[in-house]
Design a protein around this motif. Structure first.
Motif, PDB file in Angstrom:
ATOM      1  N   PRO A 159       0.803  -1.227   0.000  1.00  0.00           N
ATOM      2  CA  PRO A 159       0.000   0.000   0.000  1.00  0.00           C
ATOM      3  C   PRO A 159       0.836   1.277   0.000  1.00  0.00           C
ATOM      4  CG  PRO A 159      -0.897  -1.596   1.541  1.00  0.00           C
ATOM      5  CD  PRO A 159       0.442  -2.118   1.114  1.00  0.00           C
ATOM      6  N   ALA A 160       1.994   1.235   0.668  1.00  0.00           N
ATOM      7  CA  ALA A 160       2.855   2.417   0.689  1.00  0.00           C
ATOM      8  C   ALA A 160       3.547   2.631  -0.652  1.00  0.00           C
ATOM      9  CB  ALA A 160       3.900   2.287   1.794  1.00  0.00           C
ATOM     10  N   ILE A 161       3.732   1.562  -1.425  1.00  0.00           N
ATOM     11  CA  ILE A 161       4.438   1.667  -2.701  1.00  0.00           C
ATOM     12  C   ILE A 161       3.509   2.128  -3.819  1.00  0.00           C
ATOM     13  CG2 ILE A 161       5.658   0.335  -4.483  1.00  0.00           C
ATOM     14  CD1 ILE A 161       6.702  -1.459  -2.170  1.00  0.00           C
ATOM     15  N   VAL A 162       2.323   1.507  -3.907  1.00  0.00           N
ATOM     16  CA  VAL A 162       1.430   1.798  -5.040  1.00  0.00           C
ATOM     17  C   VAL A 162       0.155   2.512  -4.622  1.00  0.00           C
ATOM     18  CG1 VAL A 162       2.319  -0.174  -6.324  1.00  0.00           C
ATOM     19  CG2 VAL A 162       0.241  -0.440  -4.960  1.00  0.00           C
ATOM     20  N   GLY A 163      -0.047   2.735  -3.322  1.00  0.00           N
ATOM     21  CA  GLY A 163      -1.262   3.349  -2.831  1.00  0.00           C
ATOM     22  C   GLY A 163      -2.257   2.294  -2.371  1.00  0.00           C
ATOM     23  N   PRO A 164      -3.085   2.620  -1.370  1.00  0.00           N
ATOM     24  CA  PRO A 164      -4.009   1.629  -0.811  1.00  0.00           C
ATOM     25  C   PRO A 164      -5.007   1.067  -1.824  1.00  0.00           C
ATOM     26  CG  PRO A 164      -3.788   3.503   0.667  1.00  0.00           C
ATOM     27  CD  PRO A 164      -3.099   3.887  -0.606  1.00  0.00           C
ATOM     28  N   ALA A 165      -5.540   1.911  -2.702  1.00  0.00           N
ATOM     29  CA  ALA A 165      -6.562   1.431  -3.636  1.00  0.00           C
ATOM     30  C   ALA A 165      -5.979   0.448  -4.654  1.00  0.00           C
ATOM     31  CB  ALA A 165      -7.222   2.608  -4.350  1.00  0.00           C
ATOM     32  N   LYS A 166      -4.826   0.783  -5.221  1.00  0.00           N
ATOM     33  CA  LYS A 166      -4.206  -0.125  -6.195  1.00  0.00           C
ATOM     34  C   LYS A 166      -3.739  -1.412  -5.507  1.00  0.00           C
ATOM     35  CE  LYS A 166      -3.768   0.177  -9.944  1.00  0.00           C
ATOM     36  NZ  LYS A 166      -4.511  -0.435 -11.070  1.00  0.00           N
ATOM     37  N   ALA A 167      -3.222  -1.298  -4.279  1.00  0.00           N
ATOM     38  CA  ALA A 167      -2.828  -2.500  -3.542  1.00  0.00           C
ATOM     39  C   ALA A 167      -4.042  -3.392  -3.309  1.00  0.00           C
ATOM     40  CB  ALA A 167      -2.183  -2.119  -2.209  1.00  0.00           C
ATOM     41  N   ALA A 168      -5.170  -2.786  -2.938  1.00  0.00           N
ATOM     42  CA  ALA A 168      -6.393  -3.561  -2.729  1.00  0.00           C
ATOM     43  C   ALA A 168      -6.813  -4.256  -4.015  1.00  0.00           C
ATOM     44  CB  ALA A 168      -7.508  -2.653  -2.221  1.00  0.00           C
ATOM     45  N   VAL A 176      -2.635 -10.391 -13.043  1.00  0.00           N
ATOM     46  CA  VAL A 176      -1.244 -10.334 -13.483  1.00  0.00           C
ATOM     47  C   VAL A 176      -1.036  -9.031 -14.234  1.00  0.00           C
ATOM     48  CG1 VAL A 176       0.546 -11.412 -14.905  1.00  0.00           C
ATOM     49  CG2 VAL A 176      -1.102 -12.843 -13.659  1.00  0.00           C
ATOM     50  N   ILE A 177      -0.014  -8.272 -13.877  1.00  0.00           N
ATOM     51  CA  ILE A 177       0.315  -7.048 -14.591  1.00  0.00           C
ATOM     52  C   ILE A 177       1.701  -7.176 -15.204  1.00  0.00           C
ATOM     53  CG2 ILE A 177      -1.171  -5.625 -13.133  1.00  0.00           C
ATOM     54  CD1 ILE A 177       1.381  -4.589 -11.747  1.00  0.00           C
ATOM     55  N   ASP A 178       1.928  -6.449 -16.302  1.00  0.00           N
ATOM     56  CA  ASP A 178       3.219  -6.520 -16.976  1.00  0.00           C
ATOM     57  C   ASP A 178       4.143  -5.418 -16.481  1.00  0.00           C
ATOM     58  OD1 ASP A 178       2.332  -4.189 -18.234  1.00  0.00           O
ATOM     59  OD2 ASP A 178       1.935  -5.176 -20.156  1.00  0.00           O
ATOM     60  N   ALA A 179       5.341  -5.383 -17.038  1.00  0.00           N
ATOM     61  CA  ALA A 179       6.356  -4.434 -16.578  1.00  0.00           C
ATOM     62  C   ALA A 179       5.930  -2.996 -16.828  1.00  0.00           C
ATOM     63  CB  ALA A 179       7.683  -4.725 -17.268  1.00  0.00           C
ATOM     64  N   ALA A 180       5.273  -2.738 -17.955  1.00  0.00           N
ATOM     65  CA  ALA A 180       4.852  -1.373 -18.266  1.00  0.00           C
ATOM     66  C   ALA A 180       3.841  -0.869 -17.237  1.00  0.00           C
ATOM     67  CB  ALA A 180       4.264  -1.315 -19.673  1.00  0.00           C
ATOM     68  N   GLU A 181       2.893  -1.717 -16.857  1.00  0.00           N
ATOM     69  CA  GLU A 181       1.913  -1.330 -15.842  1.00  0.00           C
ATOM     70  C   GLU A 181       2.576  -1.179 -14.484  1.00  0.00           C
ATOM     71  OE1 GLU A 181      -1.929  -0.573 -14.014  1.00  0.00           O
ATOM     72  OE2 GLU A 181      -0.923  -0.170 -15.929  1.00  0.00           O
ATOM     73  N   ALA A 182       3.529  -2.051 -14.179  1.00  0.00           N
ATOM     74  CA  ALA A 182       4.252  -1.933 -12.912  1.00  0.00           C
ATOM     75  C   ALA A 182       4.988  -0.599 -12.823  1.00  0.00           C
ATOM     76  CB  ALA A 182       5.228  -3.097 -12.763  1.00  0.00           C
ATOM     77  N   LEU A 183       5.555  -0.157 -13.933  1.00  0.00           N
ATOM     78  CA  LEU A 183       6.220   1.142 -13.958  1.00  0.00           C
ATOM     79  C   LEU A 183       5.211   2.269 -13.797  1.00  0.00           C
ATOM     80  CD1 LEU A 183       8.864   2.744 -14.409  1.00  0.00           C
ATOM     81  CD2 LEU A 183       8.346   2.697 -16.865  1.00  0.00           C
ATOM     82  N   ARG A 184       4.080   2.149 -14.455  1.00  0.00           N
ATOM     83  CA  ARG A 184       3.060   3.206 -14.407  1.00  0.00           C
ATOM     84  C   ARG A 184       2.540   3.427 -12.992  1.00  0.00           C
ATOM     85  NH1 ARG A 184      -2.194   4.347 -14.307  1.00  0.00           N
ATOM     86  NH2 ARG A 184      -2.798   2.179 -13.902  1.00  0.00           N
ATOM     87  N   GLY A 186       4.146   2.698 -10.214  1.00  0.00           N
ATOM     88  CA  GLY A 186       5.221   2.943  -9.268  1.00  0.00           C
ATOM     89  C   GLY A 186       5.730   1.716  -8.538  1.00  0.00           C
ATOM     90  N   LEU A 187       5.327   0.537  -8.987  1.00  0.00           N
ATOM     91  CA  LEU A 187       5.820  -0.687  -8.361  1.00  0.00           C
ATOM     92  C   LEU A 187       7.299  -0.884  -8.661  1.00  0.00           C
ATOM     93  CD1 LEU A 187       5.233  -3.289  -6.765  1.00  0.00           C
ATOM     94  CD2 LEU A 187       4.536  -4.358  -8.923  1.00  0.00           C
ATOM     95  N   VAL A 188       7.744  -0.506  -9.861  1.00  0.00           N
ATOM     96  CA  VAL A 188       9.159  -0.529 -10.223  1.00  0.00           C
ATOM     97  C   VAL A 188       9.582   0.876 -10.621  1.00  0.00           C
ATOM     98  CG1 VAL A 188       8.991  -2.931 -10.966  1.00  0.00           C
ATOM     99  CG2 VAL A 188       8.792  -1.108 -12.668  1.00  0.00           C
ATOM    100  N   SER A 189      10.865   1.146 -10.516  1.00  0.00           N
ATOM    101  CA  SER A 189      11.362   2.476 -10.853  1.00  0.00           C
ATOM    102  C   SER A 189      11.944   2.550 -12.249  1.00  0.00           C
ATOM    103  CB  SER A 189      12.425   2.920  -9.838  1.00  0.00           C
ATOM    104  OG  SER A 189      13.481   1.994  -9.781  1.00  0.00           O
ATOM    105  N   GLU A 190      12.162   1.383 -12.882  1.00  0.00           N
ATOM    106  CA  GLU A 190      12.763   1.373 -14.209  1.00  0.00           C
ATOM    107  C   GLU A 190      12.430   0.058 -14.900  1.00  0.00           C
ATOM    108  OE1 GLU A 190      17.262   1.565 -16.233  1.00  0.00           O
ATOM    109  OE2 GLU A 190      16.997   1.946 -14.084  1.00  0.00           O
ATOM    110  N   VAL A 191      12.214   0.120 -16.203  1.00  0.00           N
ATOM    111  CA  VAL A 191      12.061  -1.073 -17.032  1.00  0.00           C
ATOM    112  C   VAL A 191      13.156  -1.037 -18.090  1.00  0.00           C
ATOM    113  CG1 VAL A 191      10.593  -2.338 -18.656  1.00  0.00           C
ATOM    114  CG2 VAL A 191       9.572  -1.218 -16.651  1.00  0.00           C
TER     115      VAL A 191
END
Length: 269
Positions: A159-168, A176-184, A186-191
């Motif tokens: 929840p602290a990384i992506v926000g409570p709503a997206k974590a929920a 399942v999400i891909d790398a582009a969505e993970a970047l969008r 904020g789950l990852v900082s770089e692809v």
């Protein structure tokens, strides 16, 4: 653990003040059995306690980062089920040992996510301070699909990384999400292109490792205190929830449907 023995489930190597921990069960997409969990815990503790280590990289042997628990070994069959439930009972009032080893590692940690990070594999990625993803990476908090809940990572850090709503959303759906969505989100900082992933992770680790070790340790502690607080209470709650859910028919159906490669039918029992 060493690079000289590639048969080990986890490879641990230190060079230029950087510890690299590689999950090494590519034939199982780096799914973790009890032996792999124990080796991962030991590697993380070694990195944390070694004064020569200033930064840690966690990755997987291609083609995956970590596909979570090895369902066939940990959850399927009466012997493996009983062993898993017994292990959860032993750690009832504490988060799982590998999770705590990751969360309590005193060194900056980078996850170089080279492929699927599913279930506990996504949890492991979340435990890192920085996540860099290959374009091939995929992520899922798929515990709901097995009638379970995440380990401490999903509740404590996501929840602290992506926000409570997206974590929920990620935890409720198991999508399942891909790398582009993970970047969008904020789950990852770089692809990066897949072939550049480790070079990028090593370059970042090198930029971190040249800095004073004690200051790095205090910065990591400060970031943890600010963003997350203490993981022990939520981790203990998550383990008790998992232990109870393992007794349900829905959990058994989630495991059976996975092994039989069919859609599950959940009945709320």
């Amino acid at each position: 653990m060493s690079e000289e023995n590639p048969a080990e489930d986890v490879i641990y190597a230190v060079e230029n003040h950087i510890a690299t921990i590689t999950l090494n069960r590519p034939h199982r997409r780096n799914a973790l059995n009890w032996n792999a969990y124990a080796q991962l815990e030991a590697a993380l503790k070694s990195a944390s306690s070694d004064d020569e280590v200033r930064c840690v990289i966690v990755t997987g042997a291609d083609p995956a980062f970590c596909s979570g628990d090895d369902v066939a070994e940990i959850m399927a069959g009466p012997k493996s089920f009983a062993a898993t439930r017994s292990a959860l009972t032993i750690v009832k009032h504490s988060p799982t040992p590998a999770a705590m080893a990751a969360l309590e590692c005193e060194k900056p940690m980078i996850a170089a996510i080279n492929g699927a990070a599913i279930g506990w594999g996504m949890e492991l990625a979340i435990y890192a301070d920085i996540r860099i993803a290959s374009e091939r990476a995929k992520f899922s908090e798929m515990f709901i699909k097995r009638g379970l809940v995440p380990d401490v990572g999903g509740f404590y850090r996501l929840p602290a990384i992506v926000g409570p709503a997206k974590a929920a959303e990620l935890m409720f759906t198991g999508d399942v999400i891909d790398a582009a969505e993970a970047l969008r989100i904020g789950l990852v900082s770089e692809v990066t292109p897949h072939e550049d992933l480790m070079a990028r992770a090593q370059a970042l680790a090198a930029r971190i490792a040249v800095n004073p070790p004690l200051a790095l340790r205090f910065i990591k502690e400060g970031l943890t205190r600010h963003s997350y607080g203490s993981p022990r209470e939520i981790g203990a709650w998550a383990i008790e929830a998992i232990r109870r859910l393992m007794e349900t028919e829905d959990h058994k159906e989630g495991v059976a449907s996975f092994l039989e490669k069919r859609e599950p039918v959940f009945r709320g029992k």
